[in-house]
Design a protein around this motif. Sequence first.
Motif, PDB file in Angstrom:
ATOM      1  N   UNK A 189       0.948  -1.180  -0.131  1.00  0.00           N
ATOM      2  CA  UNK A 189       0.048  -0.041   0.176  1.00  0.00           C
ATOM      3  C   UNK A 189       0.775   1.137  -0.043  1.00  0.00           C
ATOM      4  N   UNK A 190       0.173   2.479  -0.054  1.00  0.00           N
ATOM      5  CA  UNK A 190       0.930   3.673   0.030  1.00  0.00           C
ATOM      6  C   UNK A 190       1.773   3.779   1.462  1.00  0.00           C
ATOM      7  N   UNK A 191       3.018   4.218   1.269  1.00  0.00           N
ATOM      8  CA  UNK A 191       4.052   4.221   2.329  1.00  0.00           C
ATOM      9  C   UNK A 191       3.268   5.303   3.505  1.00  0.00           C
ATOM     10  N   UNK A 192       3.422   5.012   4.568  1.00  0.00           N
ATOM     11  CA  UNK A 192       2.659   5.824   5.678  1.00  0.00           C
ATOM     12  C   UNK A 192       3.106   7.366   5.591  1.00  0.00           C
ATOM     13  N   UNK A 197       5.770   6.874  -2.516  1.00  0.00           N
ATOM     14  CA  UNK A 197       6.209   5.683  -2.401  1.00  0.00           C
ATOM     15  C   UNK A 197       5.492   4.527  -1.947  1.00  0.00           C
ATOM     16  N   UNK A 198       5.495   3.239  -2.344  1.00  0.00           N
ATOM     17  CA  UNK A 198       4.699   2.376  -1.835  1.00  0.00           C
ATOM     18  C   UNK A 198       5.286   1.424  -0.806  1.00  0.00           C
ATOM     19  N   UNK A 199       4.869   0.562  -0.119  1.00  0.00           N
ATOM     20  CA  UNK A 199       5.692  -0.075   1.078  1.00  0.00           C
ATOM     21  C   UNK A 199       4.889  -1.431   1.365  1.00  0.00           C
ATOM     22  N   UNK A 200       5.517  -2.289   2.128  1.00  0.00           N
ATOM     23  CA  UNK A 200       4.749  -3.315   2.651  1.00  0.00           C
ATOM     24  C   UNK A 200       4.233  -2.865   3.808  1.00  0.00           C
ATOM     25  N   UNK A 201       3.014  -3.037   3.916  1.00  0.00           N
ATOM     26  CA  UNK A 201       2.039  -2.532   5.046  1.00  0.00           C
ATOM     27  C   UNK A 201       0.950  -3.516   5.268  1.00  0.00           C
ATOM     28  N   UNK A 202       0.653  -3.857   6.389  1.00  0.00           N
ATOM     29  CA  UNK A 202      -0.543  -4.662   6.821  1.00  0.00           C
ATOM     30  C   UNK A 202      -1.848  -4.067   6.247  1.00  0.00           C
ATOM     31  N   UNK A 203      -1.994  -2.596   6.016  1.00  0.00           N
ATOM     32  CA  UNK A 203      -3.212  -2.290   5.549  1.00  0.00           C
ATOM     33  C   UNK A 203      -3.379  -2.205   4.038  1.00  0.00           C
ATOM     34  N   UNK A 204      -2.147  -2.870   3.515  1.00  0.00           N
ATOM     35  CA  UNK A 204      -2.225  -2.913   1.918  1.00  0.00           C
ATOM     36  C   UNK A 204      -3.023  -3.864   1.342  1.00  0.00           C
ATOM     37  N   UNK A 205      -2.809  -3.727  -0.243  1.00  0.00           N
ATOM     38  CA  UNK A 205      -3.782  -5.003  -0.895  1.00  0.00           C
ATOM     39  C   UNK A 205      -2.726  -6.102  -0.886  1.00  0.00           C
ATOM     40  N   UNK A 206      -3.329  -7.271  -1.089  1.00  0.00           N
ATOM     41  CA  UNK A 206      -2.547  -8.534  -1.208  1.00  0.00           C
ATOM     42  C   UNK A 206      -1.823  -8.123  -2.481  1.00  0.00           C
ATOM     43  N   UNK A 207      -0.368  -8.569  -2.411  1.00  0.00           N
ATOM     44  CA  UNK A 207       0.606  -8.804  -3.327  1.00  0.00           C
ATOM     45  C   UNK A 207       1.453 -10.077  -3.200  1.00  0.00           C
ATOM     46  N   UNK A 208       1.463 -10.792  -4.532  1.00  0.00           N
ATOM     47  CA  UNK A 208       2.262 -11.751  -4.548  1.00  0.00           C
ATOM     48  C   UNK A 208       3.195 -11.781  -5.680  1.00  0.00           C
ATOM     49  N   UNK A 209       4.567 -12.146  -5.409  1.00  0.00           N
ATOM     50  CA  UNK A 209       5.799 -12.085  -6.292  1.00  0.00           C
ATOM     51  C   UNK A 209       6.405 -13.432  -6.242  1.00  0.00           C
ATOM     52  N   UNK A 210       6.399 -14.063  -7.383  1.00  0.00           N
ATOM     53  CA  UNK A 210       7.430 -15.419  -7.324  1.00  0.00           C
ATOM     54  C   UNK A 210       8.624 -15.104  -8.026  1.00  0.00           C
TER      55      UNK A 210
END
Length: 320
Positions: A189-192, A197-210
């Motif tokens: 989600x958006x960086x707090x 910027x974007x960031x890994x955040x608990x309030x973000x949307x699901x995202x999966x990268x292999x």
Amino acid sequence: MADTVQREERVPETMAGQRLDQIASALFAEFSRERLKAWIKSGALTCDGASARPKDKLRGGEQLTLEATLEEDKRFAPQAMALDIVHEDDDVIVIDKPAGLVVHPAAGNPDGTLLNALLHHAPGQMQLPRAGIVHRLDKDTTGLMVVAKTLSAHASLVEQLQARTVSREYDAVVTGRMTAGGSVDEPIGRHPKDRKRQAVTPSGKPAVTHYRVVERFPAHTHVRCRLETGRTHQIRVHMAHRRFPLIGDPVYAGRLKMPAGATDALKDVLRHFPRQALHARKLAFVHPGTGEAVEFRAALPDDMLMLLDFLRDAADTHAE
């Protein structure tokens, strides 16, 4: 002749309490918020068969019905620009986007974008949402994009993207020596603190990268990433989260650290590599017109080929 759009969507219970315009923007994501608001106000977009206001809050379970005419969007001007077209037919255009090309006009980039070039190349794109653009690449990411040429093709591609059935594979060169491939399943989600910027955040949307390793170097790795979701800056954020930021990434790589024993030539390349080392190499989807599975590939651009050559040379020197 203007195209018409007819769509129905049921409001999920999870959206209870949200405004109609917010919900419509999520359920009819191919259209801009401004266009959806105008359709709500004109009665082209109804809620349970009745007119409503954009600010009305919904309880969940309502039926949204969209019946509208797509008028030409004259906000953006056609511009004659070179396009590297990999494939084109009556339904889609597949483009190999170069570094430096912005996909859609925005503040700071009012023109000179892929959208402007598409309007010149195929004037009929003016009637489609976002000129047929259904997904984006960052300005300095190279590689494959698919663009719809008809409203039905647009709806099909949007549906495939939402269903995660479009296959997108990228080449990336990262800082750090990976021992093995893996997956990153972390919401984005958006960086707090930094809204750009974007960031890994608990309030973000699901995202999966292999990702898997293609080639290892003493302090860098060439990896191949496959997207399961398509969040903004997803690969860049996920790789940086794993402490393998992309070479040249001006936002997520942090301060440049030179590897021990790096040659002067490699140091110079790392200092001056002009962009994030990321390339959309493969794109596969179900063709909206034929119903057949299609796949397209784009070779690595010259700057990334040069970067890999320097990393190999430095690795050979290191081995000696």
